[in-house]
Design an enzyme around this catalytic site. Structure first.
Site, short mmCIF file in Angstrom:
data_model
loop_
_atom_site.label_atom_id
_atom_site.label_comp_id
_atom_site.label_asym_id
_atom_site.label_seq_id
_atom_site.Cartn_x
_atom_site.Cartn_y
_atom_site.Cartn_z
N ASP A 66 0.82 -1.22 0.00
CA ASP A 66 0.00 0.00 0.00
C ASP A 66 0.85 1.26 0.00
O ASP A 66 2.07 1.21 0.19
CB ASP A 66 -0.98 -0.01 1.19
CG ASP A 66 -0.32 -0.46 2.49
OD1 ASP A 66 0.92 -0.41 2.59
OD2 ASP A 66 -1.05 -0.87 3.40
N ASP A 106 -7.21 -1.94 14.00
CA ASP A 106 -8.62 -2.21 13.66
C ASP A 106 -8.76 -3.54 12.90
O ASP A 106 -9.80 -3.82 12.33
CB ASP A 106 -9.22 -1.05 12.85
CG ASP A 106 -8.52 -0.85 11.50
OD1 ASP A 106 -7.62 -1.65 11.16
OD2 ASP A 106 -8.88 0.11 10.80
N HIS A 153 -7.03 -4.53 10.26
CA HIS A 153 -6.79 -4.52 8.81
C HIS A 153 -5.52 -5.28 8.42
O HIS A 153 -4.59 -5.40 9.20
CB HIS A 153 -6.76 -3.09 8.24
CG HIS A 153 -5.60 -2.24 8.66
ND1 HIS A 153 -5.67 -0.86 8.78
CD2 HIS A 153 -4.31 -2.55 8.96
CE1 HIS A 153 -4.50 -0.38 9.12
NE2 HIS A 153 -3.65 -1.38 9.24
N GLU A 169 -9.59 -1.77 5.27
CA GLU A 169 -10.24 -1.34 6.50
C GLU A 169 -11.54 -2.12 6.72
O GLU A 169 -12.03 -2.78 5.79
CB GLU A 169 -10.50 0.17 6.43
CG GLU A 169 -9.23 1.03 6.31
CD GLU A 169 -8.37 1.06 7.59
OE1 GLU A 169 -8.31 0.05 8.31
OE2 GLU A 169 -7.74 2.09 7.84
P1 PGA Z 1 2.46 -1.56 12.60
O1 PGA Z 1 1.30 -1.44 11.52
O2 PGA Z 1 3.40 -2.63 12.10
O3 PGA Z 1 3.12 -0.22 12.62
O4 PGA Z 1 1.83 -1.93 13.89
C1 PGA Z 1 0.69 -2.57 11.03
C2 PGA Z 1 -0.45 -2.24 10.10
O5 PGA Z 1 -1.11 -1.20 10.28
O6 PGA Z 1 -0.71 -3.03 9.18
#
Ligand code: PGA
Length: 270
Positions: free
Chosen positions: A67, A142, A144, A149
């Site tokens: 992404d 959340d 994802h 999302e």
């Molecule tokens: P993080 O993010 O590794 O910074 O916890 C993970 C994500 O949002 O997919």
């Protein structure tokens, strides 16, 4: 699902890196799916260490990132902390340290003037490369995977997404805060591989570390399939490896069982 529980972040990172190394050794022309975020940094550090010691060659590897924020792109004229693009993250945390070829790595272009066309083309590029052999994933607060999302269809392909307030809060705290960019100027949209895109990869590798991920990991692995926790879609994938540290595993109901399975698999070379 294969669930591997390690005592801390460093051990989680080493296990994840070893799985990537196994893939690269098995097929030096592998197509990797790569993730950004705080979670895979230790894994990338370990891959860089192995590359620098002469034991890991990325010269024929292709990669596709999950992404990118919409509206920003890599800006090497700025200091790293002011450029919050995922392209810059990948450059600083991995690509500039290894011998992957520039033409072989792909991060969605956050400055594309035709995002929908770009998304269709990203899918085509992945397909033309032969599909993703090993997809690295983190999990958001959340639930994802990539920026899929809550509410995203399990059959979604690469698309434009609106970020949830929780994702904006998490990413502001972890990354944007140090840039000095005001919170309301943080991009609210992103280009993301879809869940269908991720489920097409041949092997998925989900990483999580720390207590703040414990509850959501339990929902993803042991909870019902639901588009409200898009990482639960991985329960449908035929080959998933989840690597957790003890803290991230602390809300799992069957942690002892997963540990037992790992021991038995080793014992019987399964
Ligand atoms: P993080 O993010 O590794 O910074 O916890 C993970 C994500 O949002 O997919």
């Amino acid at each position: 699902m294969e669930i591997l529980i390690r005592k801390n972040y460093d051990e989680m990172s080493k296990t994840a890196a070893n799985l990537i190394v196994d893939q690269i050794k098995r097929n030096p022309k592998s197509v990797l799916g790569l993730a950004t975020g705080s979670t895979p940094i230790g894994t990338y550090e370990e891959l860089i260490r192995l590359h620098k010691s002469g034991n890991l060659d990325f010269s024929q590897i292709k990669s596709f990132n999950l992404d990118e924020y919409l509206g920003i792109s890599i800006d090497l004229d700025k200091p790293y902390n002011e450029d919050q693009s995922y392209a810059r993250f990948m450059w600083e945390e991995l690509f500039k340290h290894i011998n992957i070829k520039e033409k072989n790595y792909h991060v969605p272009n956050g400055l594309t003037d035709n995002p929908h066309q770009f998304c269709r083309n990203y899918e085509k590029q992945i397909k033309d490369a032969g599909g993703i052999d090993l997809q690295v994933l983190g999990i958001g607060g959340d639930g994802h995977v990539a920026f899929n999302e809550p509410g995203t269809s399990f059959s979604s392909r690469t698309h434009i997404t609106a970020l949830t307030q929780q994702t904006l809060d998490d990413n502001y705290e972890l990354f944007y805060k140090k840039s000095g960019i005001p919170r309301d100027e943080m991009p609210h949209f992103a280009i993301t591989m879809g869940i269908g895109t991720i489920l097409d990869s041949r092997h998925t590798l989900l990483l999580a570390s720390g207590e703040r991920k414990a509850e959501v990991i339990a929902k993803a692995i042991e909870g019902p399939l639901t588009a409200q926790i898009t990482s639960s879609s991985l329960q449908l994938h035929p080959k998933v490896t989840v690597v957790l540290d003890e803290e991230a595993a602390s809300s799992l109901k069957r942690a002892d069982h997963y540990k037992h399975v790992e021991i038995m698999k080793k014992k019987f070379s399964l």
